[in-house]
Design a protein around this motif. Sequence first.
Motif, short mmCIF file in Angstrom:
data_model
loop_
_atom_site.label_atom_id
_atom_site.label_comp_id
_atom_site.label_asym_id
_atom_site.label_seq_id
_atom_site.Cartn_x
_atom_site.Cartn_y
_atom_site.Cartn_z
N GLN A 196 0.83 -1.21 0.00
CA GLN A 196 0.00 0.00 0.00
C GLN A 196 0.86 1.26 0.00
OE1 GLN A 196 -2.47 -0.89 3.48
NE2 GLN A 196 -4.30 -0.95 2.17
N ARG A 197 1.93 1.25 0.77
CA ARG A 197 2.79 2.44 0.85
C ARG A 197 3.51 2.68 -0.46
NH1 ARG A 197 5.45 3.04 6.89
NH2 ARG A 197 3.49 2.89 8.05
N VAL A 198 3.92 1.62 -1.12
CA VAL A 198 4.57 1.78 -2.43
C VAL A 198 3.61 2.47 -3.40
CG1 VAL A 198 5.47 0.58 -4.46
CG2 VAL A 198 6.15 -0.16 -2.18
N LEU A 199 2.41 1.91 -3.53
CA LEU A 199 1.45 2.44 -4.50
C LEU A 199 0.97 3.84 -4.12
CD1 LEU A 199 -0.66 -0.79 -5.21
CD2 LEU A 199 1.27 0.15 -6.52
N LEU A 200 0.70 4.06 -2.83
CA LEU A 200 0.22 5.37 -2.40
C LEU A 200 1.29 6.44 -2.61
CD1 LEU A 200 -2.13 6.92 -1.21
CD2 LEU A 200 -1.22 6.44 1.07
N ASN A 201 2.56 6.12 -2.31
CA ASN A 201 3.63 7.09 -2.55
C ASN A 201 3.73 7.46 -4.03
OD1 ASN A 201 4.42 7.39 0.07
ND2 ASN A 201 6.21 6.09 -0.06
N LEU A 202 3.60 6.48 -4.91
CA LEU A 202 3.68 6.76 -6.34
C LEU A 202 2.48 7.57 -6.82
CD1 LEU A 202 5.03 3.34 -7.72
CD2 LEU A 202 6.30 5.46 -7.30
N LEU A 203 1.29 7.25 -6.32
CA LEU A 203 0.10 7.98 -6.74
C LEU A 203 0.10 9.42 -6.22
CD1 LEU A 203 -2.63 5.22 -6.29
CD2 LEU A 203 -1.77 6.15 -8.45
N THR A 204 0.46 9.61 -4.95
CA THR A 204 0.50 10.97 -4.41
C THR A 204 1.61 11.78 -5.06
OG1 THR A 204 1.85 10.18 -2.56
CG2 THR A 204 -0.52 10.33 -2.20
N ASN A 205 2.71 11.12 -5.40
CA ASN A 205 3.79 11.80 -6.11
C ASN A 205 3.31 12.25 -7.49
OD1 ASN A 205 6.65 12.26 -5.26
ND2 ASN A 205 7.04 11.53 -7.32
N ALA A 206 2.57 11.37 -8.17
CA ALA A 206 2.02 11.72 -9.48
C ALA A 206 1.07 12.89 -9.37
CB ALA A 206 1.31 10.51 -10.09
N SER A 207 0.25 12.90 -8.32
CA SER A 207 -0.67 14.01 -8.10
C SER A 207 0.07 15.31 -7.83
CB SER A 207 -1.61 13.67 -6.93
OG SER A 207 -2.38 14.80 -6.56
N MET A 208 1.11 15.22 -7.01
CA MET A 208 1.86 16.41 -6.61
C MET A 208 2.49 17.13 -7.81
SD MET A 208 5.11 16.58 -4.01
CE MET A 208 4.20 15.56 -2.83
N TYR A 209 3.00 16.35 -8.77
CA TYR A 209 3.73 16.93 -9.89
C TYR A 209 2.90 17.01 -11.17
CZ TYR A 209 7.62 16.36 -6.73
OH TYR A 209 8.44 16.43 -5.63
N SER A 210 1.58 16.87 -11.01
CA SER A 210 0.67 17.04 -12.14
C SER A 210 -0.24 18.23 -11.88
CB SER A 210 -0.17 15.78 -12.36
OG SER A 210 0.64 14.67 -12.66
N ALA A 211 -0.77 18.81 -12.94
CA ALA A 211 -1.65 19.97 -12.81
C ALA A 211 -3.05 19.54 -12.40
CB ALA A 211 -1.69 20.72 -14.14
N ASP A 212 -3.87 20.52 -12.03
CA ASP A 212 -5.29 20.26 -11.77
C ASP A 212 -5.93 19.71 -13.04
OD1 ASP A 212 -4.61 21.49 -9.45
OD2 ASP A 212 -5.90 23.24 -9.70
N ASP A 213 -7.05 19.00 -12.85
CA ASP A 213 -7.85 18.53 -13.98
C ASP A 213 -7.04 17.66 -14.95
OD1 ASP A 213 -10.15 18.20 -15.47
OD2 ASP A 213 -9.91 20.08 -16.58
#
Length: 303
Positions: A196-213
């Motif tokens: 879970q931590r592996v996947l959540l870190n990757l997903l939150t990282n993707a969110s952090m460095y991506s724009a809205d919408d």
Amino acid sequence: MIDLPSEQPDQGHETNRYLNQLKQTNQNLLQQVADCRQELNRVRSALGEAQTVVAQRHQLEAEQDRLLVQERRLNELKSNFITLASHEFRTPMMTILSSASLISRYSSLAESDHRERHVQRIKTAVNSLTTLLNDFLAISQVDQYALHTTPQALDLTALCQEVITEAQAIAKPRQRFHYHPQTGLLGLQLDKQLLQRVLLNLLTNASMYSADDTDIQLSSAIQNGQVVFTVTDQGIGIPESDKDKLFANFFRARNAIHIQGAGLGLYLAKRYTELLGGSITFTSQLEQGTTFMVKLPLASERV
């Protein structure tokens, strides 16, 4: 005339004397050879001791070099940590302080939108601090998992959907997460918390460095006896010159300095992946996005 006997040398006596001289010379030579051998052994022993000393000296010099490199790295990490902590803690704390002060000014019902905006800013800042503290705590705990992983039967589809829900709760406005499962349900034997931590870190990282919408994709598949996860975003990408340092702790890519973060998410994702017996790789293009790929065994070797 009387004949006197002629004086003839005693040939037997001379021969014996000559043989004795040869014998003495031979003994002297044998003693010299023995002395030479003894000296040679002494020299060899001294040479061996000298070589041992030289080898030990080289080992000490290598150890000193290693310790110096380690000390420089620790000093660098300390400096990075102090700089990061100073900035990453101060910014949300100032946000909380300023918003809390401004909320008191909006007392009328008509100003509820202003109050709500500052309440949301406070919540975001608190979440940021909580994430940062959790990352710092995870660094101190990550080595403990090597000794205390707890593999268990997992429903992969359910686990990924659970992680998607958690990531969506802290995503940027209008960001959308999509999960593309493998065909059919798949049972795994892995440590659920680590995965879970592996996947959540990757997903939150993707969110952090991506724009809205924007859209963020998570997929799982079975390839060559392994389960393979991919996380793909449409974010800012990773500069070529920073790719080899991306998984170092406290490292921030040069195009991500302005984005709040501790530089620990990918470091922890890699450490957790390795504890699960897997590997993590990525491909990226600037301003087009990044894809991370995690490959794990279907069952932990500890099972």
